[in-house]
Design a protein around this motif. Structure first.
Motif, PDB file in Angstrom:
ATOM      1  N   VAL A 107       0.871  -1.162   0.000  1.00  0.00           N
ATOM      2  CA  VAL A 107       0.000   0.000   0.000  1.00  0.00           C
ATOM      3  C   VAL A 107       0.912   1.217   0.000  1.00  0.00           C
ATOM      4  CG1 VAL A 107      -1.779   1.281   1.239  1.00  0.00           C
ATOM      5  CG2 VAL A 107      -1.784  -1.236   1.277  1.00  0.00           C
ATOM      6  N   VAL A 108       0.894   1.975  -1.097  1.00  0.00           N
ATOM      7  CA  VAL A 108       1.768   3.142  -1.238  1.00  0.00           C
ATOM      8  C   VAL A 108       0.965   4.398  -0.898  1.00  0.00           C
ATOM      9  CG1 VAL A 108       3.238   4.457  -2.795  1.00  0.00           C
ATOM     10  CG2 VAL A 108       3.106   1.975  -3.024  1.00  0.00           C
ATOM     11  N   LEU A 109       1.391   5.079   0.155  1.00  0.00           N
ATOM     12  CA  LEU A 109       0.700   6.298   0.575  1.00  0.00           C
ATOM     13  C   LEU A 109       1.339   7.553  -0.026  1.00  0.00           C
ATOM     14  CD1 LEU A 109       0.015   5.460   4.321  1.00  0.00           C
ATOM     15  CD2 LEU A 109      -1.462   5.116   2.336  1.00  0.00           C
ATOM     16  N   GLY A 110       2.417   7.402  -0.755  1.00  0.00           N
ATOM     17  CA  GLY A 110       3.027   8.524  -1.444  1.00  0.00           C
ATOM     18  C   GLY A 110       3.888   9.383  -0.544  1.00  0.00           C
ATOM     19  N   SER A 111       4.061  10.631  -0.962  1.00  0.00           N
ATOM     20  CA  SER A 111       4.976  11.527  -0.255  1.00  0.00           C
ATOM     21  C   SER A 111       4.242  12.707   0.366  1.00  0.00           C
ATOM     22  CB  SER A 111       6.044  12.041  -1.227  1.00  0.00           C
ATOM     23  OG  SER A 111       5.451  12.769  -2.272  1.00  0.00           O
ATOM     24  N   ASP A 112       4.889  13.290   1.373  1.00  0.00           N
ATOM     25  CA  ASP A 112       4.437  14.529   2.008  1.00  0.00           C
ATOM     26  C   ASP A 112       3.003  14.436   2.516  1.00  0.00           C
ATOM     27  OD1 ASP A 112       4.797  17.107   2.943  1.00  0.00           O
ATOM     28  OD2 ASP A 112       4.335  18.056   1.031  1.00  0.00           O
ATOM     29  N   LEU A 113       2.662  13.290   3.085  1.00  0.00           N
ATOM     30  CA  LEU A 113       1.313  13.076   3.600  1.00  0.00           C
ATOM     31  C   LEU A 113       1.239  13.563   5.049  1.00  0.00           C
ATOM     32  CD1 LEU A 113      -1.338  11.714   2.630  1.00  0.00           C
ATOM     33  CD2 LEU A 113      -0.544   9.636   3.758  1.00  0.00           C
ATOM     34  N   PRO A 114       0.237  14.357   5.395  1.00  0.00           N
ATOM     35  CA  PRO A 114       0.092  14.761   6.798  1.00  0.00           C
ATOM     36  C   PRO A 114      -0.015  13.531   7.707  1.00  0.00           C
ATOM     37  CG  PRO A 114      -1.359  16.053   5.397  1.00  0.00           C
ATOM     38  CD  PRO A 114      -0.785  14.956   4.531  1.00  0.00           C
ATOM     39  N   ILE A 115       0.518  13.648   8.899  1.00  0.00           N
ATOM     40  CA  ILE A 115       0.569  12.512   9.817  1.00  0.00           C
ATOM     41  C   ILE A 115      -0.813  11.928  10.070  1.00  0.00           C
ATOM     42  CG2 ILE A 115       1.055  11.851  12.217  1.00  0.00           C
ATOM     43  CD1 ILE A 115       3.514  13.733  12.047  1.00  0.00           C
ATOM     44  N   GLU A 116      -1.797  12.786  10.306  1.00  0.00           N
ATOM     45  CA  GLU A 116      -3.129  12.260  10.603  1.00  0.00           C
ATOM     46  C   GLU A 116      -3.706  11.483   9.419  1.00  0.00           C
ATOM     47  OE1 GLU A 116      -3.565  16.617   9.354  1.00  0.00           O
ATOM     48  OE2 GLU A 116      -2.232  15.468  10.664  1.00  0.00           O
ATOM     49  N   CYS A 117      -3.365  11.889   8.211  1.00  0.00           N
ATOM     50  CA  CYS A 117      -3.840  11.171   7.025  1.00  0.00           C
ATOM     51  C   CYS A 117      -3.116   9.835   6.868  1.00  0.00           C
ATOM     52  CB  CYS A 117      -3.647  12.029   5.782  1.00  0.00           C
ATOM     53  SG  CYS A 117      -4.636  13.537   5.791  1.00  0.00           S
ATOM     54  N   PHE A 118      -1.815   9.822   7.157  1.00  0.00           N
ATOM     55  CA  PHE A 118      -1.043   8.577   7.118  1.00  0.00           C
ATOM     56  C   PHE A 118      -1.648   7.575   8.101  1.00  0.00           C
ATOM     57  CE2 PHE A 118       3.245   6.894   5.898  1.00  0.00           C
ATOM     58  CZ  PHE A 118       3.209   5.710   6.627  1.00  0.00           C
ATOM     59  N   VAL A 119      -1.889   8.029   9.326  1.00  0.00           N
ATOM     60  CA  VAL A 119      -2.435   7.154  10.364  1.00  0.00           C
ATOM     61  C   VAL A 119      -3.839   6.682   9.993  1.00  0.00           C
ATOM     62  CG1 VAL A 119      -3.190   7.071  12.776  1.00  0.00           C
ATOM     63  CG2 VAL A 119      -0.983   8.094  12.189  1.00  0.00           C
ATOM     64  N   ALA A 120      -4.670   7.570   9.454  1.00  0.00           N
ATOM     65  CA  ALA A 120      -6.023   7.182   9.052  1.00  0.00           C
ATOM     66  C   ALA A 120      -5.979   6.129   7.955  1.00  0.00           C
ATOM     67  CB  ALA A 120      -6.808   8.406   8.589  1.00  0.00           C
ATOM     68  N   ALA A 121      -5.099   6.301   6.984  1.00  0.00           N
ATOM     69  CA  ALA A 121      -4.971   5.311   5.908  1.00  0.00           C
ATOM     70  C   ALA A 121      -4.457   3.987   6.460  1.00  0.00           C
ATOM     71  CB  ALA A 121      -4.046   5.843   4.821  1.00  0.00           C
ATOM     72  N   LEU A 122      -3.465   4.059   7.346  1.00  0.00           N
ATOM     73  CA  LEU A 122      -2.913   2.849   7.939  1.00  0.00           C
ATOM     74  C   LEU A 122      -3.966   2.085   8.729  1.00  0.00           C
ATOM     75  CD1 LEU A 122      -0.476   1.049   8.589  1.00  0.00           C
ATOM     76  CD2 LEU A 122       0.059   2.618  10.475  1.00  0.00           C
ATOM     77  N   SER A 123      -4.835   2.800   9.419  1.00  0.00           N
ATOM     78  CA  SER A 123      -5.860   2.137  10.238  1.00  0.00           C
ATOM     79  C   SER A 123      -6.817   1.309   9.385  1.00  0.00           C
ATOM     80  CB  SER A 123      -6.633   3.166  11.056  1.00  0.00           C
ATOM     81  OG  SER A 123      -7.445   3.974  10.214  1.00  0.00           O
ATOM     82  N   LYS A 124      -6.966   1.668   8.114  1.00  0.00           N
ATOM     83  CA  LYS A 124      -7.839   0.920   7.205  1.00  0.00           C
ATOM     84  C   LYS A 124      -7.148  -0.322   6.637  1.00  0.00           C
ATOM     85  CE  LYS A 124     -10.229   5.115   5.812  1.00  0.00           C
ATOM     86  NZ  LYS A 124     -10.433   6.093   4.735  1.00  0.00           N
ATOM     87  N   GLU A 125      -5.831  -0.380   6.789  1.00  0.00           N
ATOM     88  CA  GLU A 125      -5.057  -1.455   6.175  1.00  0.00           C
ATOM     89  C   GLU A 125      -4.627  -2.534   7.158  1.00  0.00           C
ATOM     90  OE1 GLU A 125      -4.850  -1.746   3.038  1.00  0.00           O
ATOM     91  OE2 GLU A 125      -5.533   0.251   2.492  1.00  0.00           O
ATOM     92  N   THR A 126      -4.830  -2.318   8.438  1.00  0.00           N
ATOM     93  CA  THR A 126      -4.361  -3.293   9.410  1.00  0.00           C
ATOM     94  C   THR A 126      -5.121  -4.602   9.263  1.00  0.00           C
ATOM     95  OG1 THR A 126      -5.847  -2.342  11.049  1.00  0.00           O
ATOM     96  CG2 THR A 126      -3.565  -1.586  11.083  1.00  0.00           C
TER      97      THR A 126
END
Length: 196
Positions: A107-126
């Motif tokens: 799952v590639v979240l790309g670059s320069d992603l705000p922390i809260e967005c990174f964490v929100a995306a990660l929470s959907k992938e666990t």
């Protein structure tokens, strides 16, 4: 030199000579981009030269990425991205392909992603097997530490950090990561070790 078709011909010649697509990344594209970045840091060339080279390299990686597809069920899932302030996404794309070539779901979240967005995306992938963070700009190390701390609040999955902005294992550990990957193949080897 800004010659995209010539660059592709060099890549094709390397592949025809037996170089693997992964080796094209690690032995050709990666070192070329590192050299261009070093030249820019030392005022040789300018930002336009670096951006043109990055655009060409990105297109080359796009053309090669289909060669990293593997058949069968993925071995495990890896989430990959950069911290805020890190705008270089080429390394992320190359490491993602190396992981895909090793049979991982990525799952590639790309670059320069705000922390809260990174964490929100990660929470959907666990659940995930590992999180990989790429830092090519040393100025983004602080935001990488913040990102890692936020990720730790969500999951205990191992975190691997790498890229030219991280100098060594000591720095990686001080930022909160579990391991430092000197390059893409080292990141793949560490993640493979988690499931073997």
């Amino acid at each position: 030199a800004g010659d995209e078709s010539g660059s592709w011909q060099v890549v094709q010649a390397a592949l025809s000579s037996g170089l693997s697509p992964g080796a094209v990344y690690t032995e050709m594209i990666g070192p070329a981009m590192h050299s261009i970045g070093t030249d820019w840091d030392h005022a040789v060339g300018n930002i336009a030269d670096e951006h043109r080279a990055t655009a060409i390299a990105t297109r080359l990686v796009g053309r090669l990425s289909t060669q990293f597809t593997t058949r069968g069920r993925p071995r495990a899932k890896v989430v990959l991205g950069t911290p805020p302030g890190e705008r270089h996404s080429l390394a992320v794309s190359m490491v993602a392909d190396l992981l895909k070539g090793a049979g991982f779901s990525v799952v590639v979240l790309g670059s320069d992603l705000p922390i809260e967005c990174f964490v929100a995306a990660l929470s959907k992938e666990t659940p995930v097997t590992a999180i990989a963070v790429s830092v090519t700009n040393p100025a983004a190390a602080g935001s990488a530490a913040d990102l890692i701390a936020a990720v730790r609040d969500l999951t205990d999955a191992p975190i691997v950090i790498g890229g030219g902005g991280i100098s060594d294992s000591g720095q990686a550990i001080s930022l909160g990561a579990d391991v430092w990957a000197e390059d893409g193949p080292a990141a793949v080897a560490f993640i493979e070790s988690l499931i073997t």
